[in-house]
Design a protein around this motif. Structure first.
Motif, PDB file in Angstrom:
ATOM      1  N   ALA A 374       0.778  -1.380  -0.033  1.00 60.34           N
ATOM      2  CA  ALA A 374      -0.051   0.009   0.149  1.00 60.34           C
ATOM      3  C   ALA A 374       0.968   1.355   0.201  1.00 60.34           C
ATOM      4  CB  ALA A 374      -0.796  -0.061   1.370  1.00 60.34           C
ATOM      5  N   ASN A 375       2.130   1.015  -0.166  1.00 58.99           N
ATOM      6  CA  ASN A 375       3.140   2.260  -0.120  1.00 58.99           C
ATOM      7  C   ASN A 375       3.158   3.088   1.101  1.00 58.99           C
ATOM      8  OD1 ASN A 375       3.839   1.714  -2.638  1.00 58.99           O
ATOM      9  ND2 ASN A 375       2.475   3.178  -3.637  1.00 58.99           N
ATOM     10  N   LYS A 392      -5.107   1.731  -6.127  1.00 53.35           N
ATOM     11  CA  LYS A 392      -5.176   1.044  -4.835  1.00 53.35           C
ATOM     12  C   LYS A 392      -6.081   1.394  -3.995  1.00 53.35           C
ATOM     13  CE  LYS A 392      -0.673   1.077  -4.836  1.00 53.35           C
ATOM     14  NZ  LYS A 392       0.742   1.140  -4.415  1.00 53.35           N
ATOM     15  N   GLY A 393      -6.744   0.627  -3.186  1.00 53.01           N
ATOM     16  CA  GLY A 393      -7.601   1.092  -2.197  1.00 53.01           C
ATOM     17  C   GLY A 393      -7.047   0.207  -0.806  1.00 53.01           C
ATOM     18  N   TYR A 394      -6.915   1.096   0.453  1.00 51.10           N
ATOM     19  CA  TYR A 394      -6.162   0.371   1.274  1.00 51.10           C
ATOM     20  C   TYR A 394      -7.022   0.749   2.864  1.00 51.10           C
ATOM     21  CZ  TYR A 394      -2.439  -0.398   4.807  1.00 51.10           C
ATOM     22  OH  TYR A 394      -1.704  -0.682   6.089  1.00 51.10           O
ATOM     23  N   LEU A 469      -6.793  -5.015   2.512  1.00 52.66           N
ATOM     24  CA  LEU A 469      -7.709  -4.994   3.582  1.00 52.66           C
ATOM     25  C   LEU A 469      -7.169  -5.494   4.607  1.00 52.66           C
ATOM     26  CD1 LEU A 469     -11.179  -5.773   1.885  1.00 52.66           C
ATOM     27  CD2 LEU A 469     -10.189  -3.492   2.174  1.00 52.66           C
ATOM     28  N   ASP A 470      -6.753  -4.756   5.728  1.00 51.09           N
ATOM     29  CA  ASP A 470      -5.943  -5.432   6.875  1.00 51.09           C
ATOM     30  C   ASP A 470      -7.012  -5.564   8.101  1.00 51.09           C
ATOM     31  OD1 ASP A 470      -4.211  -6.245   8.927  1.00 51.09           O
ATOM     32  OD2 ASP A 470      -3.003  -4.558   8.670  1.00 51.09           O
ATOM     33  N   PHE A 495      -8.078  -8.348  -4.800  1.00 52.11           N
ATOM     34  CA  PHE A 495      -7.878  -7.976  -3.517  1.00 52.11           C
ATOM     35  C   PHE A 495      -7.017  -9.161  -2.695  1.00 52.11           C
ATOM     36  CE2 PHE A 495     -12.102 -10.125  -3.290  1.00 52.11           C
ATOM     37  CZ  PHE A 495     -11.574 -11.242  -2.483  1.00 52.11           C
ATOM     38  N   ILE A 496      -6.272  -8.369  -1.677  1.00 53.24           N
ATOM     39  CA  ILE A 496      -5.740  -9.228  -0.536  1.00 53.24           C
ATOM     40  C   ILE A 496      -6.365  -8.640   0.717  1.00 53.24           C
ATOM     41  CG2 ILE A 496      -3.665  -9.163   0.734  1.00 53.24           C
ATOM     42  CD1 ILE A 496      -1.882  -8.683  -1.938  1.00 53.24           C
TER      43      ILE A 496
END
Length: 629
Positions: A374-375, A392-394, A469-470, A495-496
């Motif tokens: 996600a930088n 990217k979406g984080y 997504l964390d 996605f991850i």
């Protein structure tokens, strides 16, 4: 048995519980469910004695011990992990100290016939009985077993408590509760800070536990694995179902239909009585009859029907531009924090359409790798090459820090909504547990969990083609998770997701990366297939550990490094052995299906011994083949 009798509690004019009554039996595994704000956590606090009800009582047997794990524990800054865990045995250690003191007195005093000497002997007997009840043998072994089960390595047990995050402090608190072996364990969202391995261990522990358990959890798989009873808190009352969560949902649906029918019938009856009252009230000769009808209406116990949101909230991520086939190429990435290396020269590729789960123990690098992608971290070794048109979406566990504190909840989401979602903002906020006046709150006054939910809600309105997504489900209830899961299933990007929530991951991912002490391992398959493999591997490891403990050599650890040609010969030998064992097992299974065998087995279970030995030999041969292959 614990008896809860006529518990009533009101908050600010709202009745939370009214004359709630139920029994808790020793073998009960109760899942406590209900809408957000129904009072589940409050009921746990009342049962634990940490909160008082306005009226009613809780009758417990003498010496009944109750322990509770709440979501808001006090942070501990003194001592090490193992020292804090020893506090679970405070009562036992005090008894041991008293016993040592009495023993010393009995050895040194000579007034054998005095009342004081007799009292010492009596006290010693009482203390020994209590000591035996608490089952205090092998304290250090028990502490290590529980801490290890909850994810602590041996080296972690000597860390200072001040070094631990809130999630790891929660694990220590849970360990203390399990070590105390209370008669009733109360758990409020115990899986929020656990990884999958720790959750599986806790499941097994609670299933075998010799005491009652009541738990609140948004983890449906966890509830189903443990509970044999579900208590729903609704409209200030409770509905008691002798079933686990999934069966409860079926029974609740049937009951809802019955209650709706009874409600409709009663409403018709009330309307008819009211019509008769209006009709006879003006007639002097019928006035007394009208009054009796009014009294009848007043005495009627009204059926209440809880509002149920049956609307299908079909939230979809906004359409984004199409990405290239390659999302990213991670090459030999390493990351360390001081002397601790969490990722070591790891390489992998993410391609368009991948649905990846990161699982494993906390602290193994899942969130770190997510941040690199996600930088959000730039001081790492290695290289990440990005594909074409990646948007990217984080969502991170601290993503709420990006929210604008001066805006309200509604404004935060309303400014992001486009198209059809403009008319569904309140519904979307409701799905993420913001309802009524909550939507007008300023972001600045929200709790950490509320801010996390709002950040996730906002992300769902942003057009991206690659999501990271964390732990997105940590502060969501079961219904909110379903909304997010459905949106991800319909997502046309990649996605991850970092998660410990099995039920959420089921049917969602097609690749799994397990983060371990020995590095990151790729598994091509669903989370169910991954966990099934883990069970098999876990069983083999258990068998190998048993062999080592009994003085036998482990199949895996006894292998020496051999030349390739020699290994090839051994592989072929073992493959022949496996074929032979499988053929013999098949013959046995055919034999075991006959009536003659079943009749014999009914009186002599030892007839299965040969079959079980063949199965065990096959497991060992397979383990040896894997090592050589």
């Amino acid at each position: 048995m614990i008896t809860v009798q006529n518990i009533t509690l009101r908050f600010g004019g709202r009745t939370l519980f009214e004359n709630v009554t139920f029994l808790i039996n020793r073998e009960d595994r109760i899942g406590l469910t209900g809408k957000n704000g129904a009072g589940k956590s409050t009921l746990l606090k009342i049962l634990s004695g940490n909160m008082k009800a306005e009226s009613g009582s809780i009758a417990t047997p003498r010496d009944c011990r109750i322990a509770i794990l709440t979501q808001d524990i006090e942070r501990i800054t003194k001592g090490t992990v193992i020292e804090e865990a020893r506090n679970a045995f405070k009562e036992i250690l005090e008894i041991q100290k008293k016993l040592a003191d009495i023993t010393h007195q009995l050895e040194t005093r000579t007034d054998y016939e005095s009342d004081a000497y007799m009292k010492l002997i009596e006290d010693m007997g009482d203390l020994q009985n209590h000591h035996n009840i608490l089952d205090s043998d092998n304290i250090e072994e028990e502490i290590e077993r529980i801490l290890k089960g909850l994810g602590f390595d041996r080296k972690d047990m000597h860390k200072n408590m001040a070094e631990l995050s809130g999630g790891w402090q929660m694990r220590v608190e849970l360990a203390k509760i399990l070590l105390q072996k209370p008669d009733l364990i109360l758990l409020d969202e115990p899986t929020n800070h656990l990884d999958i391995e720790s959750i599986l261990w806790l499941e097994q522990f609670l299933k075998e536990y010799d005491g009652a358990v009541i738990l609140v959890s948004h983890d449906r798989a966890f509830l189903d694995a443990i509970t044999n009873r579900t208590i729903e808190v609704t409209l200030g009352k409770i509905e008691d179902y002798k079933a686990n969560y999934s069966k409860y949902l079926e029974l609740r649906k049937e009951r809802r239909v019955q209650v709706e029918n009874a409600y409709k019938n009663q409403q018709e009856q009330i309307k008819q009585i009211e019509r008769n009252i209006d009709r006879f009230r003006a007639q002097a000769t019928k006035a007394s009859f009208a009054q009796s009808l009014i009294k009848q209406l007043d005495r009627m116990e009204r059926i209440e029907l809880e509002d149920e949101d049956n609307s299908k909230l079909n939230i979809k991520f906004p359409k984004s531009i199409s990405s290239g086939v390659l999302i990213c190429d991670v090459q030999n990435v390493s990351k360390n924090y001081g002397e601790q290396q969490v990722i070591n020269e790891f390489s992998f590729k993410v391609e368009r359409g991948d649905r990846i789960a990161f699982v494993g123990k906390n602290g193994m690098g899942k969130s770190t790798l997510a941040k690199i992608l996600a930088n959000d971290i730039d001081n790492y070794q290695g290289k990440v090459d990005w594909g074409h048109n990646i948007v990217k979406g984080y969502f991170a566990q601290n993503q709420e820090a990006e929210l604008n504190n001066s805006k309200t909840v509604f404004e935060t989401i309303d400014e992001e909504a486009v198209g059809d979602m403009r008319t569904a903002v309140r519904s979307l906020l409701g799905a993420f547990l913001f309802s009524g006046q909550d939507v007008d709150k300023k972001v600045s006054v929200l709790s950490g969990g509320e801010r996390g939910r709002l950040a996730l809600c906002k992300l769902m309105l942003t057009p991206n083609n690659f999501l990271i997504l964390d732990e997105p489900t940590n502060h969501l209830d079961i219904k909110s998770k379903e909304v997010l899961k459905q949106a991800l299933q319909n997502f046309d990007g990649t996605f991850i997701v970092v998660s410990h929530d099995r039920e959420f991951l089921q049917g969602l991912t097609n690749k799994t990366y397990e983060f371990t002490n020995n590095g990151i391992k790729e598994f091509l398959g669903t989370i169910d297939e991954f966990l099934e493999k883990k069970k098999v591997d876990g069983f083999r490891q258990f068998e190998q550990d048993k062999q080592i403990a009994s003085g036998q050599k482990s199949v895996v650890n006894s292998q020496k490094i051999e030349p390739a040609a020699k290994v090839d010969i051994k592989v072929k030998e073992i493959e022949k052995k496996i074929e032979k064992l499988e053929a013999e097992i098949k013959k046995w299974e055919e034999k075991m299906a006959t009536e003659e065998f079943l009749e014999k087995a009914a009186s002599d279970s030892s007839v299965y011994d040969a079959y079980n030995k063949l199965k065990a030999d096959l497991d060992l041969a397979m383990a040896e083949w894997e090592v050589l292959a």
